[in-house]
Design a protein around this motif. Structure first.
Motif, PDB file in Angstrom:
ATOM      1  N   LYS A  99       0.834  -1.182   0.000  1.00 51.76           N
ATOM      2  CA  LYS A  99       0.000   0.000   0.000  1.00 51.76           C
ATOM      3  C   LYS A  99       0.884   1.253   0.000  1.00 51.76           C
ATOM      4  CE  LYS A  99      -3.749  -2.494   0.449  1.00 51.76           C
ATOM      5  NZ  LYS A  99      -4.737  -2.607  -0.600  1.00 51.76           N
ATOM      6  N   SER A 100       0.437   2.294  -0.703  1.00 47.02           N
ATOM      7  CA  SER A 100       1.238   3.506  -0.809  1.00 47.02           C
ATOM      8  C   SER A 100       0.869   4.555   0.217  1.00 47.02           C
ATOM      9  CB  SER A 100       1.082   4.096  -2.219  1.00 47.02           C
ATOM     10  OG  SER A 100      -0.272   4.414  -2.484  1.00 47.02           O
ATOM     11  N   THR A 101      -0.235   4.366   0.925  1.00 47.96           N
ATOM     12  CA  THR A 101      -0.677   5.332   1.919  1.00 47.96           C
ATOM     13  C   THR A 101      -0.466   4.778   3.316  1.00 47.96           C
ATOM     14  OG1 THR A 101      -2.380   6.141   0.403  1.00 47.96           O
ATOM     15  CG2 THR A 101      -2.624   6.716   2.726  1.00 47.96           C
ATOM     16  N   LEU A 102       0.108   5.585   4.169  1.00 50.22           N
ATOM     17  CA  LEU A 102       0.359   5.138   5.537  1.00 50.22           C
ATOM     18  C   LEU A 102      -0.936   4.900   6.294  1.00 50.22           C
ATOM     19  CD1 LEU A 102       3.298   7.523   6.455  1.00 50.22           C
ATOM     20  CD2 LEU A 102       3.421   5.019   6.359  1.00 50.22           C
ATOM     21  N   HIS A 103      -0.865   4.047   7.296  1.00 46.84           N
ATOM     22  CA  HIS A 103      -1.990   3.746   8.172  1.00 46.84           C
ATOM     23  C   HIS A 103      -2.486   5.039   8.826  1.00 46.84           C
ATOM     24  CE1 HIS A 103      -4.219   1.994  11.533  1.00 46.84           C
ATOM     25  NE2 HIS A 103      -4.118   0.812  10.948  1.00 46.84           N
TER      26      HIS A 103
ATOM     27  N   VAL B 226       8.277   1.946   5.566  1.00 49.82           N
ATOM     28  CA  VAL B 226       7.420   2.678   6.495  1.00 49.82           C
ATOM     29  C   VAL B 226       8.155   3.900   7.024  1.00 49.82           C
ATOM     30  CG1 VAL B 226       6.291   2.588   8.755  1.00 49.82           C
ATOM     31  CG2 VAL B 226       6.007   0.692   7.161  1.00 49.82           C
TER      32      VAL B 226
ATOM     33  N   ALA C  12       8.418   6.549   4.331  1.00 50.47           N
ATOM     34  CA  ALA C  12       7.139   7.217   4.084  1.00 50.47           C
ATOM     35  C   ALA C  12       6.802   8.179   5.216  1.00 50.47           C
ATOM     36  CB  ALA C  12       6.030   6.179   3.923  1.00 50.47           C
TER      37      ALA C  12
ATOM     38  N   ASN D 127       4.267  -4.325   7.723  1.00 49.58           N
ATOM     39  CA  ASN D 127       3.392  -4.068   6.576  1.00 49.58           C
ATOM     40  C   ASN D 127       1.986  -3.669   7.012  1.00 49.58           C
ATOM     41  OD1 ASN D 127       5.371  -4.513   4.676  1.00 49.58           O
ATOM     42  ND2 ASN D 127       4.856  -6.669   4.375  1.00 49.58           N
TER      43      ASN D 127
ATOM     44  N   TRP E 213       0.442   0.209   6.787  1.00 49.10           N
ATOM     45  CA  TRP E 213      -0.098   0.818   5.578  1.00 49.10           C
ATOM     46  C   TRP E 213      -1.619   0.787   5.612  1.00 49.10           C
ATOM     47  CZ3 TRP E 213       3.403   3.318   2.816  1.00 49.10           C
ATOM     48  CH2 TRP E 213       4.744   2.899   2.912  1.00 49.10           C
TER      49      TRP E 213
END
Length: 235
Positions: free
Chosen positions: A2-6, A108, A111, A221, A224
């Motif tokens: 996934k390209s968007t952080l949690h 992570v 990002a 992981n 994300w």
């Protein structure tokens, strides 16, 4: 990936992230035990079995030295400063190092840095050891500040090193998340008024069960968006 952080990391109330090192960002147990083995052997105190693994990898270096000695039934000198210094030297000069980043850590961290979050490390490793370890795995430059057990007047579980790290990052306790894997980390975060995020695949210890946590995850992981982690108790 996934390209968007949690959302946990992109919450508008979060400006900084501080991380424990051993058992949280890096798997370094073999290196710690290897340096301990050399320390006890060169001091003439005793030889650790090849398959020895201590139940305590969550305290200070001095605490781990004392735990292993007691576990093995070895007598220690009253002043173990020499053993501490020997351990740090062995850890810094080991020619064979097995420590490695946990899977998923680097993207992570990158990002989070790119998102403008202030990043720090607060570890009970010596400062020199923390610098060497983060350089070895290639993440040192991602952090704005790194605190070791000997950087300030106290080590974890005292809140002092975490609060001083936050001061260096110019981040308030309620604007930070602290990532760790043991009760020492959880106690430090609670005392500092910082939300604790538990990496449950680290070294851990039974006392963790009695301490609050803001979030729990088992793999990097999961940091994300779209990757679920277990429901947690607020703390």
């Amino acid at each position: 990936m996934k390209s968007t952080l949690h959302p946990l990391l992109l919450n508008e109330g979060v400006r900084g992230l501080v991380f424990d090192l051993d058992g949280t960002l890096i798997d370094s147990a073999a290196d710690i035990i290897g340096a301990m083995r050399l320390t006890f052997a060169t001091a003439g105190i005793g030889t650790l079995p090849d398959d020895y693994f201590p139940q305590n990898l969550h305290g200070t270096t001095e605490g781990i030295i004392r735990f292993i000695a007691a576990d093995m039934g070895w007598a220690l000198p009253e002043d173990i400063t020499g053993l501490y210094r020997s351990y740090v030297q062995h850890q810094l000069t080991m020619t064979e190092r097995s420590l490695q980043l946990y899977e998923g850590v680097r993207p992570v961290l990158e990002a989070c840095r790119d998102a403008g979050l202030a990043l720090g490390i607060c570890t009970n490793k010596s400062h020199a050891g923390a610098l060497a370890a983060t350089e070895h795995v290639g993440i040192q430059k991602l952090f704005h500040f790194i605190t070791g057990a000997d950087t300030w007047s106290h080590a974890k579980p005292s809140p002092v090193p975490l609060l001083e790290t936050l001061r260096m990052l110019d981040v308030a306790p309620d604007e930070c998340l602290y990532f760790g894997d043991t009760s020492v980390d959880a106690q430090c975060a609670r005392a500092a008024g910082v939300r604790f995020v538990l990496f449950e695949s680290g070294y851990g210890d039974p006392a963790l069960d009695t301490l609050p946590r803001h979030h729990v995850f088992g793999h990097w992981n999961e940091m994300w968006a779209g990757c679920d982690s277990p429901a947690l108790q607020e703390g």
